[in-house]
Write a protein that holds these residues in place. Structure first.
Motif, PDB file in Angstrom:
ATOM      1  N   PRO A   5       0.831  -1.198   0.000  1.00 27.41           N
ATOM      2  CA  PRO A   5       0.000   0.000   0.000  1.00 27.41           C
ATOM      3  C   PRO A   5       0.871   1.256   0.000  1.00 27.41           C
ATOM      4  CG  PRO A   5      -0.053  -1.058   2.152  1.00 27.41           C
ATOM      5  CD  PRO A   5       0.716  -1.955   1.229  1.00 27.41           C
ATOM      6  N   MET A   6       0.402   2.274  -0.710  1.00 26.41           N
ATOM      7  CA  MET A   6       1.129   3.539  -0.784  1.00 26.41           C
ATOM      8  C   MET A   6       0.934   4.308   0.518  1.00 26.41           C
ATOM      9  SD  MET A   6       2.649   3.560  -3.662  1.00 26.41           S
ATOM     10  CE  MET A   6       3.129   5.256  -3.787  1.00 26.41           C
ATOM     11  N   VAL A   7       1.999   4.878   1.022  1.00 25.56           N
ATOM     12  CA  VAL A   7       1.956   5.657   2.249  1.00 25.56           C
ATOM     13  C   VAL A   7       2.132   7.122   1.884  1.00 25.56           C
ATOM     14  CG1 VAL A   7       3.078   6.040   4.461  1.00 25.56           C
ATOM     15  CG2 VAL A   7       2.915   3.733   3.559  1.00 25.56           C
ATOM     16  N   ASP A   8       1.237   7.955   2.395  1.00 26.53           N
ATOM     17  CA  ASP A   8       1.327   9.387   2.151  1.00 26.53           C
ATOM     18  C   ASP A   8       2.318   9.967   3.158  1.00 26.53           C
ATOM     19  OD1 ASP A   8       1.023  12.007   1.481  1.00 26.53           O
ATOM     20  OD2 ASP A   8      -1.099  12.150   2.051  1.00 26.53           O
ATOM     21  N   ILE A   9       3.541  10.177   2.714  1.00 28.00           N
ATOM     22  CA  ILE A   9       4.606  10.666   3.590  1.00 28.00           C
ATOM     23  C   ILE A   9       4.237  12.014   4.198  1.00 28.00           C
ATOM     24  CG2 ILE A   9       7.032  11.361   3.697  1.00 28.00           C
ATOM     25  CD1 ILE A   9       6.787   8.425   3.293  1.00 28.00           C
ATOM     26  N   ASP A  10       3.683  12.915   3.381  1.00 29.52           N
ATOM     27  CA  ASP A  10       3.328  14.250   3.880  1.00 29.52           C
ATOM     28  C   ASP A  10       2.292  14.156   4.995  1.00 29.52           C
ATOM     29  OD1 ASP A  10       5.074  15.522   2.152  1.00 29.52           O
ATOM     30  OD2 ASP A  10       3.561  15.719   0.564  1.00 29.52           O
ATOM     31  N   ALA A  11       1.313  13.269   4.859  1.00 26.50           N
ATOM     32  CA  ALA A  11       0.289  13.106   5.889  1.00 26.50           C
ATOM     33  C   ALA A  11       0.903  12.549   7.171  1.00 26.50           C
ATOM     34  CB  ALA A  11      -0.827  12.194   5.397  1.00 26.50           C
ATOM     35  N   GLU A  12       1.837  11.614   7.029  1.00 26.03           N
ATOM     36  CA  GLU A  12       2.512  11.041   8.197  1.00 26.03           C
ATOM     37  C   GLU A  12       3.332  12.106   8.926  1.00 26.03           C
ATOM     38  OE1 GLU A  12       2.449   7.857   9.504  1.00 26.03           O
ATOM     39  OE2 GLU A  12       0.835   7.431   8.094  1.00 26.03           O
ATOM     40  N   VAL A  13       4.042  12.935   8.173  1.00 20.48           N
ATOM     41  CA  VAL A  13       4.854  14.002   8.771  1.00 20.48           C
ATOM     42  C   VAL A  13       3.949  15.017   9.471  1.00 20.48           C
ATOM     43  CG1 VAL A  13       6.403  15.925   8.261  1.00 20.48           C
ATOM     44  CG2 VAL A  13       6.807  13.696   7.219  1.00 20.48           C
ATOM     45  N   ASP A  14       2.841  15.388   8.825  1.00 22.44           N
ATOM     46  CA  ASP A  14       1.907  16.330   9.438  1.00 22.44           C
ATOM     47  C   ASP A  14       1.334  15.777  10.740  1.00 22.44           C
ATOM     48  OD1 ASP A  14       2.281  18.204   7.442  1.00 22.44           O
ATOM     49  OD2 ASP A  14       0.505  17.567   6.283  1.00 22.44           O
ATOM     50  N   ALA A  15       0.982  14.493  10.758  1.00 19.54           N
ATOM     51  CA  ALA A  15       0.450  13.871  11.974  1.00 19.54           C
ATOM     52  C   ALA A  15       1.497  13.866  13.088  1.00 19.54           C
ATOM     53  CB  ALA A  15      -0.020  12.458  11.677  1.00 19.54           C
ATOM     54  N   ALA A  16       2.740  13.582  12.736  1.00 19.36           N
ATOM     55  CA  ALA A  16       3.813  13.576  13.733  1.00 19.36           C
ATOM     56  C   ALA A  16       4.046  14.971  14.286  1.00 19.36           C
ATOM     57  CB  ALA A  16       5.092  13.017  13.125  1.00 19.36           C
ATOM     58  N   LEU A  17       4.030  15.983  13.422  1.00 17.13           N
ATOM     59  CA  LEU A  17       4.224  17.367  13.877  1.00 17.13           C
ATOM     60  C   LEU A  17       3.065  17.826  14.750  1.00 17.13           C
ATOM     61  CD1 LEU A  17       5.746  19.019  10.683  1.00 17.13           C
ATOM     62  CD2 LEU A  17       6.908  18.471  12.839  1.00 17.13           C
ATOM     63  N   GLN A  18       1.857  17.381  14.446  1.00 24.55           N
ATOM     64  CA  GLN A  18       0.703  17.735  15.260  1.00 24.55           C
ATOM     65  C   GLN A  18       0.853  17.137  16.661  1.00 24.55           C
ATOM     66  OE1 GLN A  18      -3.041  16.410  13.705  1.00 24.55           O
ATOM     67  NE2 GLN A  18      -4.230  17.508  15.240  1.00 24.55           N
ATOM     68  N   CYS A  19       1.303  15.896  16.736  1.00 24.48           N
ATOM     69  CA  CYS A  19       1.545  15.270  18.043  1.00 24.48           C
ATOM     70  C   CYS A  19       2.648  15.993  18.795  1.00 24.48           C
ATOM     71  CB  CYS A  19       1.923  13.806  17.866  1.00 24.48           C
ATOM     72  SG  CYS A  19       0.540  12.775  17.397  1.00 24.48           S
ATOM     73  N   LEU A  20       3.674  16.384  18.072  1.00 21.06           N
ATOM     74  CA  LEU A  20       4.764  17.113  18.699  1.00 21.06           C
ATOM     75  C   LEU A  20       4.273  18.452  19.239  1.00 21.06           C
ATOM     76  CD1 LEU A  20       7.768  16.932  19.281  1.00 21.06           C
ATOM     77  CD2 LEU A  20       8.209  18.048  17.104  1.00 21.06           C
ATOM     78  N   GLY A  21       3.361  19.096  18.510  1.00 24.73           N
ATOM     79  CA  GLY A  21       2.787  20.350  18.977  1.00 24.73           C
ATOM     80  C   GLY A  21       1.970  20.177  20.242  1.00 24.73           C
ATOM     81  N   GLN A  22       1.387  18.992  20.462  1.00 23.55           N
ATOM     82  CA  GLN A  22       0.606  18.730  21.670  1.00 23.55           C
ATOM     83  C   GLN A  22       1.481  18.391  22.867  1.00 23.55           C
ATOM     84  OE1 GLN A  22      -2.147  15.604  20.705  1.00 23.55           O
ATOM     85  NE2 GLN A  22      -3.558  16.990  19.642  1.00 23.55           N
ATOM     86  N   LEU A  23       2.762  18.212  22.641  1.00 22.65           N
ATOM     87  CA  LEU A  23       3.665  17.847  23.733  1.00 22.65           C
ATOM     88  C   LEU A  23       3.671  18.902  24.828  1.00 22.65           C
ATOM     89  CD1 LEU A  23       5.596  15.670  24.646  1.00 22.65           C
ATOM     90  CD2 LEU A  23       7.422  16.834  23.456  1.00 22.65           C
ATOM     91  N   ASP A  24       3.615  20.184  24.454  1.00 26.83           N
ATOM     92  CA  ASP A  24       3.555  21.251  25.456  1.00 26.83           C
ATOM     93  C   ASP A  24       2.311  21.114  26.328  1.00 26.83           C
ATOM     94  OD1 ASP A  24       5.918  22.366  24.634  1.00 26.83           O
ATOM     95  OD2 ASP A  24       4.974  23.807  23.280  1.00 26.83           O
TER      96      ASP A  24
END
Length: 127
Positions: A5-24
């Motif tokens: 299956p094709m993985v949307d790299i941009d979507a994965e990066v965005d999800a990771a950055l969103q989680c990182l933003g919630q770290l605070d």
């Protein structure tokens, strides 16, 4: 022929950055463990610890010896047990294995229910 299956790299990066933003938010809210748990689940963070028996005066204690942290899809460094973990199921399984092997269950000493306690008053004794 199997296709991966094709993985949307941009979507994965965005999800990771969103989680990182919630770290605070996780750090600031002491009582909100839900966010911390979600963050650990998203990054699939797992901690594996190894202990070593070490004598301490008159007894033996388990001391932390080593540890490994895995993230994402990294394979665990050990086999992860996936069988039953409820006490009654584990005791039953041990009894079945002992019966099949013909050996008495050495992990459970015989008890008539009136044994002596090591530090507590035995309620059956009158002083």
């Amino acid at each position: 022929m199997t296709s991966t299956p094709m993985v949307d790299i941009d979507a994965e990066v965005d999800a990771a950055l969103q989680c990182l933003g919630q770290l605070d938010d996780v750090v600031e809210q002491e009582g909100n463990h839900r966010l911390a748990r979600e963050l650990f689940e998203v990054v699939n963070a797992r901690l594996f610890l190894a202990f070593r028996k070490q004598p301490l005066k008159k007894r033996v204690v388990n001391r932390l010896h080593a540890g490994v942290v895995t993230l994402g899809d990294a394979p665990p460094p050990i086999y992860i047990y996936s069988g039953p973990t409820a006490r009654h199921k584990v005791k039953h399984t041990a009894a079945v294995v002992a019966a099949e092997s013909g050996e008495p269950n050495s992990s459970a000493p015989p008890s008539d229910g009136e044994g002596k306690s090591l530090g507590n008053v035995n309620r059956g004794d009158r002083i």
